[in-house]
Write an enzyme that holds these catalytic residues in place. Structure first.
Site, PDB file in Angstrom:
ATOM      1  N   PHE A 178       9.330  -2.644  -8.531  1.00 25.55           N
ATOM      2  CA  PHE A 178       8.927  -3.879  -8.370  1.00 25.55           C
ATOM      3  C   PHE A 178       7.674  -3.801  -9.290  1.00 25.55           C
ATOM      4  CE2 PHE A 178       7.078  -7.741  -5.992  1.00 25.55           C
ATOM      5  CZ  PHE A 178       8.048  -8.731  -6.658  1.00 25.55           C
TER       6      PHE A 178
ATOM      7  N   ASP B 258      -1.230   5.618  -0.983  1.00 26.29           N
ATOM      8  CA  ASP B 258      -3.010   6.368  -1.365  1.00 26.29           C
ATOM      9  C   ASP B 258      -2.890   7.321  -1.337  1.00 26.29           C
ATOM     10  OD1 ASP B 258      -3.185   2.988  -1.052  1.00 26.29           O
ATOM     11  OD2 ASP B 258      -2.874   3.028   1.225  1.00 26.29           O
TER      12      ASP B 258
ATOM     13  N   THR C 254       0.596   4.425 -10.735  1.00 27.03           N
ATOM     14  CA  THR C 254       1.168   4.615  -9.507  1.00 27.03           C
ATOM     15  C   THR C 254       1.931   3.128  -9.541  1.00 27.03           C
ATOM     16  OG1 THR C 254      -0.201   4.924  -7.999  1.00 27.03           O
ATOM     17  CG2 THR C 254       0.579   7.015  -9.072  1.00 27.03           C
TER      18      THR C 254
END
Length: 317
Positions: A157, A240, A153
């Protein structure tokens, strides 16, 4: 689910940071996974008083020898059986290399183990990308971690860093995801990008790609685009939370990345909207909410995490 029993116990080993106060790392991942029916064993890569976006923080960092020692303890008791491994922010190359060793050993024991990796390395601000981990982590992620990962994931960038290719268009993003598939992972989700959203500037694009090899050896790729409303605030721990919920929803919808992403992103929206609303009330009229006020409203969002009303739809590409 109305009290329906979950299939056999599903156990996740989550190796992430821990904070005493607030929700990042394991604190952001454990609650949603437990609510969604998973057993979660956590290794805290750091133990900090709070996340580092506050003015002050204190705490300890776990080194690779200490990680190895904890894992050895599990092994000696023969309780190192896992269905999933989940990892996030890491600052140390030897720690990351040790994680790879553990994942490889667990995969030898259970060939169906799924490793979900959020390759946290940096992000873009005002169009400029910068790394917030030491640069020597990049080759470890690229050459060792991503090849053993099943689901990754990265943000835009990070996807560019891993492939060495810049993304300016959706077509280029899909090509970069193909390059990432070729490195190992079956599922690639670019969680955020600065691509122009068809719905307009107030929306953020995420892209997902799931590649499956059929019994006859042919590859089938499912690709989706998700556009979610931008929320004007700097939240910590959202990545997260995203990775944890994606783990859960891909488990429940193994061959439907569209539904898994819709549920993940919709739940995120519910959490973020509740958080910003509450933060603004706490900050008071006309004041900008601070880090403490912007901590994710996780417990208050339990019902939305468990059974998210789909408010963000994915487009199949």
């Amino acid at each position: 689910a109305g009290g329906a029993a979950m299939e056999p116990e599903c156990r996740v080993l989550s190796i992430q940071s821990h904070v005493v106060r607030g929700y990042v790392g394991n604190k952001a991942a454990t609650f949603p996974l437990q609510v969604l029916g998973f057993e979660v064993d956590t290794v805290n890569s750091v133990q900090f008083s709070n996340h580092t976006g506050y003015d002050h923080w204190k705490g300890q960092v776990l080194n690779s020898d200490e990680l190895h020692e904890l894992y050895e303890g599990l092994k000696l008791n023969k309780v190192n059986q896992y269905d999933y491994v989940l990892t996030g922010y890491t600052r140390d190359t030897s720690f990351l290399a040790m994680v790879v060793d553990i994942v490889q050993e667990l995969k030898q024991q259970n060939s169906n183990l799924v490793y979900v990796c959020d390759p946290v390395m940096g992000d873009k601000w005002n169009g400029e990308g910068s790394m917030y981990v030491p640069k020597d982590l990049l080759p470890v992620y690229r050459d060792k971690v991503v090849p053993v990962a099943d689901i990754i994931t990265p943000n835009q960038f990070e996807a560019e860093l891993l492939t060495g290719r810049k993304i300016y268009t959706e077509k280029e993003a899909l090509e970069v995801m193909d390059m990432l598939h070729a490195m190992g992972p079956e599922t690639v989700v670019i969680t955020s990008s600065d691509l122009q959203a068809p719905l307009g500037n107030d929306y953020l694009i995420a892209l997902g790609s799931h590649r499956k090899t059929k019994a006859d050896g042919t590859k089938v790729t499912q690709r989706i685009r998700v556009e979610s409303p931008k929320v004007d605030a700097v939240f910590v721990g959202t990545g997260d939370l995203f990775a944890a919920m994606l783990l859960a929803w891909t488990h429940k919808h193994p061959n439907n990345l569209k539904v898994a992403c819709e549920k993940t992103v919709s739940a995120m929206q519910h959490v973020l909207q509740r958080t910003i609303k509450s933060a603004k009330v706490q900050a008071g009229e006309g004041n900008k909410p601070n880090s403490a006020q912007l901590e994710l409203r996780m417990v208050q969002s339990k019902k939305d995490i468990e059974n998210p009303e789909i408010i963000v739809k994915a487009t199949v590409l």
